[in-house]
Scaffold this motif. Sequence first.
Motif, short mmCIF file in Angstrom:
data_model
loop_
_atom_site.label_atom_id
_atom_site.label_comp_id
_atom_site.label_asym_id
_atom_site.label_seq_id
_atom_site.Cartn_x
_atom_site.Cartn_y
_atom_site.Cartn_z
N HIS A 40 0.82 -1.20 -0.12
CA HIS A 40 0.12 0.09 -0.12
C HIS A 40 0.95 1.40 0.22
O HIS A 40 2.07 1.38 0.50
N ASP B 94 0.13 4.02 1.63
CA ASP B 94 -0.16 4.62 3.16
C ASP B 94 -0.08 6.07 2.86
O ASP B 94 0.70 6.88 3.80
N ARG C 41 -3.17 7.87 2.53
CA ARG C 41 -4.47 8.29 2.64
C ARG C 41 -4.45 9.63 3.28
O ARG C 41 -3.80 10.18 3.90
N ASN C 42 -5.62 10.32 3.01
CA ASN C 42 -6.03 11.52 3.52
C ASN C 42 -6.05 11.25 4.89
O ASN C 42 -6.94 10.24 5.68
N GLY D 246 -2.97 3.88 7.55
CA GLY D 246 -2.83 4.13 6.21
C GLY D 246 -2.30 5.60 5.65
O GLY D 246 -2.34 5.99 4.77
N THR D 247 -2.02 6.31 6.62
CA THR D 247 -1.75 7.98 6.60
C THR D 247 -0.19 8.07 6.87
O THR D 247 0.27 9.32 6.81
N ASN E 262 -4.90 -0.29 -3.69
CA ASN E 262 -5.02 1.36 -3.46
C ASN E 262 -5.96 2.05 -4.37
O ASN E 262 -6.43 1.76 -5.14
N TYR F 32 -4.70 8.23 -4.48
CA TYR F 32 -3.39 8.19 -3.87
C TYR F 32 -2.14 7.78 -4.82
O TYR F 32 -1.00 8.18 -4.38
#
Length: 315
Positions: free
Chosen positions: A152, A154, A156-157, A166-167, A193, A197
């Motif tokens: 991923h 990672d 993310r908002n 995830g951020t 994903n 992103y």
Amino acid sequence: MTELRHVKPAGTAIFKDRYTTKVKELLTPWEDGKTAAFAIAGAPFSKSSISHSGASFAPSAIRSALQSYTTFSGGTGIDFGDTIIDFGDVNMDPTDVIGNQQRLYEGLSDIYATEAAPFWMVLGGDHAISHSSIKAFSEKNPSVGVIQFDAHHDLRNVEDGGPTNGTPFRRLIEDGILDGENLIQLGIRDFTNAAAYADYAKEKGVVVYTMQDLARELIEKVLERELAKLSDRVDVIYLSVDMDVLDQAFAPGCPAIGPGGMDSNTLLTAVHYAAQHEKVKAMDIVEIDPTIDIRNMTSRVAANVMLQFMLGKRI
């Protein structure tokens, strides 16, 4: 005093070979002023995970898995009997999700400040711990590059769910701790994903290698090229190993398992190769849930990742 025959203290090994040392035997609690080549710390935090996760149990599981390995590398002939300083685990509050991330930052900041070792390994925990760890690591090393092994992005908002697992890398970029072009992502997998992103990664200059990319080129060649570029731009390099970069066949204990990932030998080879670079100074290992693992398979791979990191520093 009554003497008990044939009795050992609870928890000690049933069998001890006089010629064999297990890696777990090298773990030594930190004391003020003590130094060694390697130091570890646990970050038992997983309540920021966007999926069910018992990754808070992973630091203990990975330490236990070190008992499965000897200190001798038959492939290189190296036997490292060095002490590994173990700082234990950063204490977590059972309910304070946001506060725990600050505690991780403060705890790891204090640990790094001891300068107990030139090379560090942090045992997560979910991937949210990487924000705290890299932020703390950057205090003494303001110019940091990151090589991220992950299925991923990672990126993310934060608005939709706060600072989750995830951020971490979006937060590091937006906090000004990490330049996007100094983030190398290896192993990004199909259907894991959102397009937004992938677009964010391009916008920020993140270097992305998908599993399709890695199928076309040896991972050592990829790392040789990217380490050379990174070393011209940064003072130190940090490896972040999300175990779900592995195919589900090799890492059944990851919360986000899936097909089409790396095999374990590729990951071990990559960490060993990267660790040989003089600017690689630290690594974290994240996203193992021992409660869903099979025969500790995933924790055993993680323990081997630690060994390859240490072996790379001994070559």
